[in-house]
Write a protein that holds these residues in place. Structure first.
Motif, PDB file in Angstrom:
ATOM      1  N   ALA A   3       0.767  -1.294   0.129  1.00 28.58           N
ATOM      2  CA  ALA A   3      -0.081  -0.101  -0.087  1.00 28.58           C
ATOM      3  C   ALA A   3       0.871   1.187   0.039  1.00 28.58           C
ATOM      4  O   ALA A   3       0.479   2.085  -0.565  1.00 28.58           O
ATOM      5  CB  ALA A   3      -0.726   0.111   1.354  1.00 28.58           C
ATOM      6  N   ALA A   4       2.068   1.214   0.758  1.00 31.34           N
ATOM      7  CA  ALA A   4       2.842   2.372   0.769  1.00 31.34           C
ATOM      8  C   ALA A   4       3.425   2.694  -0.508  1.00 31.34           C
ATOM      9  O   ALA A   4       3.684   3.836  -1.069  1.00 31.34           O
ATOM     10  CB  ALA A   4       4.054   2.086   1.838  1.00 31.34           C
ATOM     11  N   LYS A   5       3.805   1.579  -1.292  1.00 28.83           N
ATOM     12  CA  LYS A   5       4.686   1.589  -2.584  1.00 28.83           C
ATOM     13  C   LYS A   5       3.497   2.068  -3.622  1.00 28.83           C
ATOM     14  O   LYS A   5       3.810   2.954  -4.400  1.00 28.83           O
ATOM     15  CB  LYS A   5       4.983   0.029  -2.972  1.00 28.83           C
ATOM     16  N   ARG A   6       2.207   1.688  -3.536  1.00 28.59           N
ATOM     17  CA  ARG A   6       1.280   2.088  -4.478  1.00 28.59           C
ATOM     18  C   ARG A   6       1.043   3.713  -4.331  1.00 28.59           C
ATOM     19  O   ARG A   6       0.942   4.486  -5.050  1.00 28.59           O
ATOM     20  CB  ARG A   6      -0.189   1.515  -4.197  1.00 28.59           C
ATOM     21  N   ALA A   7       0.994   4.029  -2.973  1.00 23.97           N
ATOM     22  CA  ALA A   7       0.803   5.412  -2.550  1.00 23.97           C
ATOM     23  C   ALA A   7       2.055   6.296  -3.045  1.00 23.97           C
ATOM     24  O   ALA A   7       1.674   7.336  -3.363  1.00 23.97           O
ATOM     25  CB  ALA A   7       0.689   5.640  -1.073  1.00 23.97           C
ATOM     26  N   CYS A   8       3.073   5.856  -2.863  1.00 22.67           N
ATOM     27  CA  CYS A   8       4.509   6.562  -3.534  1.00 22.67           C
ATOM     28  C   CYS A   8       4.349   6.598  -5.026  1.00 22.67           C
ATOM     29  O   CYS A   8       4.547   7.891  -5.493  1.00 22.67           O
ATOM     30  CB  CYS A   8       5.524   5.593  -3.039  1.00 22.67           C
ATOM     31  N   LEU A   9       4.083   5.635  -5.773  1.00 18.59           N
ATOM     32  CA  LEU A   9       3.934   5.796  -7.187  1.00 18.59           C
ATOM     33  C   LEU A   9       2.770   6.743  -7.544  1.00 18.59           C
ATOM     34  O   LEU A   9       3.151   7.404  -8.368  1.00 18.59           O
ATOM     35  CB  LEU A   9       3.612   4.151  -7.656  1.00 18.59           C
ATOM     36  N   MET A  10       1.610   6.521  -7.168  1.00 19.92           N
ATOM     37  CA  MET A  10       0.703   7.432  -7.390  1.00 19.92           C
ATOM     38  C   MET A  10       0.950   8.812  -7.223  1.00 19.92           C
ATOM     39  O   MET A  10       0.502   9.704  -8.109  1.00 19.92           O
ATOM     40  CB  MET A  10      -0.799   6.951  -6.696  1.00 19.92           C
ATOM     41  N   ASP A  11       1.500   9.258  -5.846  1.00 20.59           N
ATOM     42  CA  ASP A  11       2.030  10.510  -5.474  1.00 20.59           C
ATOM     43  C   ASP A  11       2.873  11.059  -6.714  1.00 20.59           C
ATOM     44  O   ASP A  11       3.010  12.079  -7.192  1.00 20.59           O
ATOM     45  CB  ASP A  11       2.580  10.557  -4.192  1.00 20.59           C
ATOM     46  N   GLY A  12       3.830  10.124  -7.059  1.00 22.90           N
ATOM     47  CA  GLY A  12       4.593  10.558  -8.078  1.00 22.90           C
ATOM     48  C   GLY A  12       4.136  10.870  -9.509  1.00 22.90           C
ATOM     49  O   GLY A  12       4.782  12.045 -10.005  1.00 22.90           O
ATOM     50  N   LEU A  13       3.384   9.887  -9.900  1.00 30.08           N
ATOM     51  CA  LEU A  13       2.728  10.055 -11.003  1.00 30.08           C
ATOM     52  C   LEU A  13       1.898  11.312 -11.224  1.00 30.08           C
ATOM     53  O   LEU A  13       1.677  12.315 -12.007  1.00 30.08           O
ATOM     54  CB  LEU A  13       1.830   8.824 -11.477  1.00 30.08           C
ATOM     55  N   GLU A  14       1.214  11.596 -10.063  1.00 26.64           N
ATOM     56  CA  GLU A  14       0.001  13.007 -10.053  1.00 26.64           C
ATOM     57  C   GLU A  14       1.198  14.182 -10.074  1.00 26.64           C
ATOM     58  O   GLU A  14       0.653  15.153 -10.792  1.00 26.64           O
ATOM     59  CB  GLU A  14      -0.573  12.988  -8.878  1.00 26.64           C
ATOM     60  N   LYS A  15       2.222  14.194  -9.485  1.00 23.73           N
ATOM     61  CA  LYS A  15       3.209  15.260  -9.508  1.00 23.73           C
ATOM     62  C   LYS A  15       3.437  15.608 -10.813  1.00 23.73           C
ATOM     63  O   LYS A  15       3.867  16.759 -11.482  1.00 23.73           O
ATOM     64  CB  LYS A  15       4.474  15.291  -8.401  1.00 23.73           C
ATOM     65  N   LEU A  16       4.153  14.510 -11.514  1.00 27.60           N
ATOM     66  CA  LEU A  16       4.685  14.608 -13.010  1.00 27.60           C
ATOM     67  C   LEU A  16       3.616  15.266 -13.826  1.00 27.60           C
ATOM     68  O   LEU A  16       3.852  15.779 -14.601  1.00 27.60           O
ATOM     69  CB  LEU A  16       5.257  13.324 -13.370  1.00 27.60           C
ATOM     70  N   ASP A  17       2.334  14.535 -13.796  1.00 26.46           N
ATOM     71  CA  ASP A  17       1.461  14.940 -14.629  1.00 26.46           C
ATOM     72  C   ASP A  17       0.819  16.250 -14.624  1.00 26.46           C
ATOM     73  O   ASP A  17       0.759  17.090 -15.474  1.00 26.46           O
ATOM     74  CB  ASP A  17      -0.021  14.100 -14.314  1.00 26.46           C
ATOM     75  N   ALA A  18       0.966  16.896 -13.274  1.00 26.75           N
ATOM     76  CA  ALA A  18       0.878  18.137 -13.124  1.00 26.75           C
ATOM     77  C   ALA A  18       1.752  19.024 -13.630  1.00 26.75           C
ATOM     78  O   ALA A  18       1.400  20.026 -14.368  1.00 26.75           O
ATOM     79  CB  ALA A  18       0.606  18.625 -11.447  1.00 26.75           C
ATOM     80  N   LYS A  19       3.033  18.756 -13.524  1.00 28.98           N
ATOM     81  CA  LYS A  19       4.291  19.650 -14.280  1.00 28.98           C
ATOM     82  C   LYS A  19       3.943  19.502 -15.856  1.00 28.98           C
ATOM     83  O   LYS A  19       4.168  20.459 -16.306  1.00 28.98           O
ATOM     84  CB  LYS A  19       5.398  18.976 -13.799  1.00 28.98           C
ATOM     85  N   ILE A  20       3.730  18.308 -16.136  1.00 24.19           N
ATOM     86  CA  ILE A  20       3.468  18.380 -17.681  1.00 24.19           C
ATOM     87  C   ILE A  20       2.214  19.190 -18.224  1.00 24.19           C
ATOM     88  O   ILE A  20       2.283  19.867 -19.020  1.00 24.19           O
ATOM     89  CB  ILE A  20       3.254  16.723 -18.211  1.00 24.19           C
ATOM     90  N   LYS A  21       1.107  19.064 -17.332  1.00 21.30           N
ATOM     91  CA  LYS A  21       0.015  19.876 -17.757  1.00 21.30           C
ATOM     92  C   LYS A  21       0.232  21.230 -17.561  1.00 21.30           C
ATOM     93  O   LYS A  21       0.003  22.196 -18.387  1.00 21.30           O
ATOM     94  CB  LYS A  21      -1.092  19.661 -16.673  1.00 21.30           C
ATOM     95  N   ALA A  22       1.149  21.705 -16.534  1.00 21.12           N
ATOM     96  CA  ALA A  22       1.698  23.295 -16.450  1.00 21.12           C
ATOM     97  C   ALA A  22       2.496  23.673 -17.599  1.00 21.12           C
ATOM     98  O   ALA A  22       2.131  24.699 -17.966  1.00 21.12           O
ATOM     99  CB  ALA A  22       2.224  23.415 -15.160  1.00 21.12           C
ATOM    100  N   ILE A  23       3.074  22.685 -18.132  1.00 23.31           N
ATOM    101  CA  ILE A  23       4.099  23.056 -19.325  1.00 23.31           C
ATOM    102  C   ILE A  23       3.276  23.307 -20.407  1.00 23.31           C
ATOM    103  O   ILE A  23       3.510  24.123 -21.256  1.00 23.31           O
ATOM    104  CB  ILE A  23       5.341  22.323 -19.296  1.00 23.31           C
ATOM    105  N   MET A  24       2.562  22.351 -20.641  1.00 25.07           N
ATOM    106  CA  MET A  24       1.348  22.338 -21.830  1.00 25.07           C
ATOM    107  C   MET A  24       0.458  23.811 -21.858  1.00 25.07           C
ATOM    108  O   MET A  24       0.307  24.152 -22.889  1.00 25.07           O
ATOM    109  CB  MET A  24       0.679  21.050 -21.746  1.00 25.07           C
ATOM    110  N   GLU A  25      -0.036  23.972 -20.642  1.00 18.05           N
ATOM    111  CA  GLU A  25      -0.656  25.207 -20.707  1.00 18.05           C
ATOM    112  C   GLU A  25      -0.079  26.509 -20.777  1.00 18.05           C
ATOM    113  O   GLU A  25      -0.475  27.619 -21.317  1.00 18.05           O
ATOM    114  CB  GLU A  25      -1.491  25.119 -19.440  1.00 18.05           C
ATOM    115  N   GLY A  26       1.304  26.465 -20.107  1.00 17.03           N
ATOM    116  CA  GLY A  26       2.159  27.700 -19.963  1.00 17.03           C
ATOM    117  C   GLY A  26       2.904  28.119 -21.142  1.00 17.03           C
ATOM    118  O   GLY A  26       3.249  28.803 -21.564  1.00 17.03           O
TER     119      GLY A  26
END
Length: 66
Positions: A43-66
């Protein structure tokens, strides 16, 4: 899209791939009833993975919009 944005996106996509490759299927899926310690660890590994993916997706979205 300018070259700097393309470079940043390529770098973030490589980081996403690295993060996904860091975890095995067993690490991020439920494998039946097992010891509590292993379940909590997964469960901790899944949480770490999902948190990392969410952060990366947010950065990608910011670059695409900005």
């Amino acid at each position: 899209m300018n070259i700097i944005k393309q470079f940043k996106l390529r770098k973030l996509n490589k980081e996403r791939e690295r993060l996904l490759n860091e975890f095995t299927v067993e690490d991020i899926t439920v494998q039946g009833v097992g010891p509590l310690g292993k379940s909590l660890n997964n469960a901790a590994k899944r949480a770490c993975l999902m948190d990392g993916l969410e952060k990366l997706d947010a950065k990608i979205k910011a670059i695409m919009e900005g």
